[in-house]
Design a protein around this motif. Structure first.
Motif, PDB file in Angstrom:
ATOM      1  N   THR A 110      -8.031   6.811   2.006  1.00 48.38           N
ATOM      2  CA  THR A 110      -7.367   6.551   3.484  1.00 48.38           C
ATOM      3  C   THR A 110      -8.333   7.178   4.442  1.00 48.38           C
ATOM      4  N   ILE A 111      -8.435   6.425   5.775  1.00 47.18           N
ATOM      5  CA  ILE A 111      -8.984   6.967   6.869  1.00 47.18           C
ATOM      6  C   ILE A 111      -8.042   6.384   8.139  1.00 47.18           C
ATOM      7  N   GLY A 112      -7.973   7.433   9.039  1.00 49.89           N
ATOM      8  CA  GLY A 112      -7.197   6.742  10.283  1.00 49.89           C
ATOM      9  C   GLY A 112      -5.773   6.579   9.774  1.00 49.89           C
ATOM     10  N   SER A 113      -5.336   5.312   9.937  1.00 48.54           N
ATOM     11  CA  SER A 113      -4.217   4.856   9.671  1.00 48.54           C
ATOM     12  C   SER A 113      -4.473   3.420   8.748  1.00 48.54           C
ATOM     13  N   VAL A 114      -5.475   3.516   7.977  1.00 51.13           N
ATOM     14  CA  VAL A 114      -5.468   2.678   6.932  1.00 51.13           C
ATOM     15  C   VAL A 114      -5.435   3.269   5.548  1.00 51.13           C
ATOM     16  N   PHE A 115      -4.942   2.553   4.633  1.00 49.14           N
ATOM     17  CA  PHE A 115      -4.819   3.184   3.328  1.00 49.14           C
ATOM     18  C   PHE A 115      -5.304   2.141   2.108  1.00 49.14           C
ATOM     19  N   PRO A 123     -15.962   0.128   5.030  1.00 47.68           N
ATOM     20  CA  PRO A 123     -15.686  -1.211   4.371  1.00 47.68           C
ATOM     21  C   PRO A 123     -14.158  -1.323   4.035  1.00 47.68           C
ATOM     22  N   ALA A 124     -13.452  -2.304   4.335  1.00 43.48           N
ATOM     23  CA  ALA A 124     -12.258  -2.239   4.245  1.00 43.48           C
ATOM     24  C   ALA A 124     -11.537  -3.812   3.791  1.00 43.48           C
ATOM     25  N   ASN A 125     -12.638  -4.442   3.301  1.00 42.88           N
ATOM     26  CA  ASN A 125     -12.288  -5.914   2.802  1.00 42.88           C
ATOM     27  C   ASN A 125     -12.467  -6.245   1.272  1.00 42.88           C
ATOM     28  N   ASN A 126     -12.828  -5.150   0.540  1.00 45.87           N
ATOM     29  CA  ASN A 126     -13.154  -5.325  -0.924  1.00 45.87           C
ATOM     30  C   ASN A 126     -12.700  -3.758  -1.411  1.00 45.87           C
ATOM     31  N   GLY A 127     -11.460  -3.442  -1.224  1.00 40.54           N
ATOM     32  CA  GLY A 127     -11.045  -1.897  -1.123  1.00 40.54           C
ATOM     33  C   GLY A 127     -11.421  -1.351   0.150  1.00 40.54           C
ATOM     34  N   LEU A 128     -11.174   0.041   0.004  1.00 41.53           N
ATOM     35  CA  LEU A 128     -11.797   1.038   0.964  1.00 41.53           C
ATOM     36  C   LEU A 128     -12.859   1.699   0.490  1.00 41.53           C
ATOM     37  N   LEU A 129     -14.082   1.325   0.830  1.00 39.84           N
ATOM     38  CA  LEU A 129     -15.259   1.851   0.061  1.00 39.84           C
ATOM     39  C   LEU A 129     -15.870   2.905   0.954  1.00 39.84           C
ATOM     40  N   ILE A 188     -14.365   6.330  -4.640  1.00 36.56           N
ATOM     41  CA  ILE A 188     -14.714   4.943  -4.700  1.00 36.56           C
ATOM     42  C   ILE A 188     -15.423   4.355  -3.583  1.00 36.56           C
ATOM     43  N   SER A 189     -17.113   4.282  -3.607  1.00 31.94           N
ATOM     44  CA  SER A 189     -17.691   3.879  -2.553  1.00 31.94           C
ATOM     45  C   SER A 189     -18.417   2.558  -2.735  1.00 31.94           C
ATOM     46  N   THR A 190     -18.503   1.938  -3.783  1.00 33.98           N
ATOM     47  CA  THR A 190     -19.230   0.766  -4.093  1.00 33.98           C
ATOM     48  C   THR A 190     -18.125  -0.257  -4.821  1.00 33.98           C
ATOM     49  N   ALA A 191     -18.642  -1.532  -4.559  1.00 35.56           N
ATOM     50  CA  ALA A 191     -17.725  -2.700  -5.098  1.00 35.56           C
ATOM     51  C   ALA A 191     -17.965  -2.450  -6.594  1.00 35.56           C
ATOM     52  N   GLU A 192     -19.006  -2.106  -7.279  1.00 35.77           N
ATOM     53  CA  GLU A 192     -19.212  -2.160  -8.765  1.00 35.77           C
ATOM     54  C   GLU A 192     -18.249  -0.926  -9.208  1.00 35.77           C
ATOM     55  N   GLU A 193     -17.760   0.136  -8.433  1.00 36.57           N
ATOM     56  CA  GLU A 193     -17.013   0.889  -9.284  1.00 36.57           C
ATOM     57  C   GLU A 193     -15.399   0.798  -9.231  1.00 36.57           C
ATOM     58  N   ILE A 194     -15.216  -0.491  -8.709  1.00 40.34           N
ATOM     59  CA  ILE A 194     -13.725  -0.942  -8.688  1.00 40.34           C
ATOM     60  C   ILE A 194     -13.422  -1.679 -10.151  1.00 40.34           C
ATOM     61  N   ASP A 195     -12.560  -1.187 -11.058  1.00 43.01           N
ATOM     62  CA  ASP A 195     -12.293  -1.903 -12.308  1.00 43.01           C
ATOM     63  C   ASP A 195     -11.521  -3.377 -12.138  1.00 43.01           C
ATOM     64  N   PRO A 196     -11.941  -4.468 -12.321  1.00 42.46           N
ATOM     65  CA  PRO A 196     -11.346  -5.599 -12.191  1.00 42.46           C
ATOM     66  C   PRO A 196      -9.932  -5.493 -12.927  1.00 42.46           C
ATOM     67  N   ALA A 197      -9.862  -5.018 -14.047  1.00 39.34           N
ATOM     68  CA  ALA A 197      -8.861  -4.971 -15.068  1.00 39.34           C
ATOM     69  C   ALA A 197      -7.538  -4.014 -14.120  1.00 39.34           C
TER      70      ALA A 197
END
Length: 438
Positions: free
Chosen positions: A357-362, A214-220, A372-381
């Motif tokens: 990071t994974i491969g050449s993605v960061f 998952p790489a469209n809402n952070g790298l989860l 961080i493996s879920t969208a809910e774990e990202i702090d909007p602030a």
């Protein structure tokens, strides 16, 4: 210390004019720079790892057109192949040998699909894969995960409602509630929710679709165990597993996340990289599944520009480069060294900042979490800190996508000198961000 903002006079004037032509002045929302400072930069040219804007500002580019430019901008092999083919015509709406050539290049080096269909975008690939899954299983419901983005297909442009398992709620005006009601949305990395969904909608779920990276809402990043569980539960319930590899395909390896995790999905969608920077997408599966597609099967899908010869030519040139011995090893080693240096710097400063990071993605995240493996774990602030960092990096000649939820990409064109320059800019920027926040 902060440095003066770069000149954006010409970009600003172009943006003012663009707003009279396009909604919000852009043709894709994130380009409007709403999450960061300043007006959008209007890019004039790119070469290698660098881009230049309308004001003549030069940047080391880590957006790479959102991923497809794994060789960098204006790569000679891609450019020359495209120019060669363009001399013969740019669109026919009929088969060409180039389609065969690109398909053979992909299929002969990918154990996970047997037949492929080219389309014109990642969104179109996903839309077609969903229709294929529904046609194949004779079921209607789709299960997706909060934090995974699959393009702007109506039935997938939904967000989670309340509760452990929920039907999606539309996240865009114009998406009928009836469409969203066919989509179940749960959190990533939650086996209990997954099992509950299959219990509640037994025999009704046509497909589960996930970005395996998952790489469209952070790298989860998900654990191999969770993805393997997902494969098992789909198999047990006669549900198709779709890997959306529009970003991860050909990026973390030629065979993408399917090979990285050694998991066989039922359908895989691709995009971005296989067009060498031109609009393209694709979906693939076993021959038995793909033969449900028209004209041999009952699932209809078509496209005037599907298999466009110019896009096929760019893809042939780019993928040929990716198959050269050591290509991915070198790219991943370079990325790992870059990430490690940043991690060591922030650890020495005790900054709440991580590079996933994974491969050449960061992905840069202002967090003290080890994962961080879920969208809910990202702090909007935390996005306020990214906003400050982005401005400091832009002023230092480093270009990242204009949102803290977006990932960055390293290309074969990025030199060690580029990365050293970038690291210095990042260190200086982080010092400013955390000094302001103290």
């Amino acid at each position: 210390m902060s440095i003066p903002d770069i000149s954006r006079e010409k970009s600003a004037a172009l943006y003012d004019k663009a707003k009279t032509y396009f909604p919000g002045g852009v043709n894709s929302p994130v380009r409007a720079f709403k999450s960061v400072y300043g007006t959008p930069l209007f890019i004039e040219k790119g070469d290698g790892s660098h881009i230049w804007d309308a004001d003549g500002n030069e940047f080391i580019d880590f957006c790479c057109s959102w991923g497809p430019l794994i060789l960098g901008h204006n790569h000679s092999s891609v450019r020359e192949k495209v120019m060669e083919v363009m001399q013969k015509g740019m669109s026919f709406g009929a088969p060409t040998a180039l389609e065969n050539e690109l398909a053979e290049l992909i299929l002969s080096n990918n154990r996970f699909i047997e037949k492929i269909r080219f389309v014109s975008s990642g969104t179109e690939a996903v839309m077609s894969a969903i229709r294929l899954a529904r046609g194949y299983t004779k079921r209607d419901k789709i299960l997706k995960f909060e934090g995974c983005y699959h393009g702007h297909t109506d039935s997938l442009l939904v967000k989670a409602g309340s509760g452990l398992v929920t039907f999606g709620e539309t996240s865009s005006a114009g998406v009928p509630k009836a469409f969203a009601d066919e989509t179940i949305v749960i959190s990533l990395n939650d086996k209990e929710a997954l099992q509950e969904a299959f219990n509640e909608f037994k025999g009704q779920i046509a497909a589960v679709i996930i970005e395996p990276v998952p790489a469209n809402n952070g790298l989860l990043l998900q654990t191999p165990e969770y993805l393997e569980y997902l494969r098992r539960i789909c198999t047990q319930n006669g549900t198709m597993l779709i890997f959306d590899e529009v970003i991860s395909g050909f990026r973390i390896g030629f065979e993408g996340a399917a090979a990285y995790y050694n998991i066989q999905p039922d359908i895989i969608t691709y995009g971005k990289i296989i067009g060498g920077g031109l609009p393209v997408g694709a979906y693939g599966a076993s021959a038995e599944v793909m033969d449900h597609i028209s004209p041999v099967g009952s699932v209809y899908q078509a496209g005037t520009l599907s298999g466009n010869p110019v896009a096929m030519a760019a893809g042939i040139a780019q993928l040929t480069e990716l198959l050269k011995p050591g290509f991915y090893d070198e790219l991943h080693t370079k990325t790992a060294h870059f990430v490690k240096s940043i991690q060591e710097f922030v650890a020495n400063r005790s900054y709440n900042f991580k590079v996933f990071t994974i491969g050449s993605v960061f992905w840069f995240a202002f967090t003290d979490r080890t994962g961080i493996s879920t969208a809910e774990e990202i702090d909007p602030a935390s996005m306020l800190k990214f906003k400050e960092m982005h401005r400091e990096l832009i002023n230092r000649g480093i270009y990242l996508g204009p949102s803290g939820y977006e990932v960055g990409f390293i290309s074969a064109a990025h030199t060690m000198a580029d990365l050293e320059t970038t690291k210095t800019a990042i260190f200086d920027s982080l010092d400013i961000v955390f000094k302001q926040g103290s």
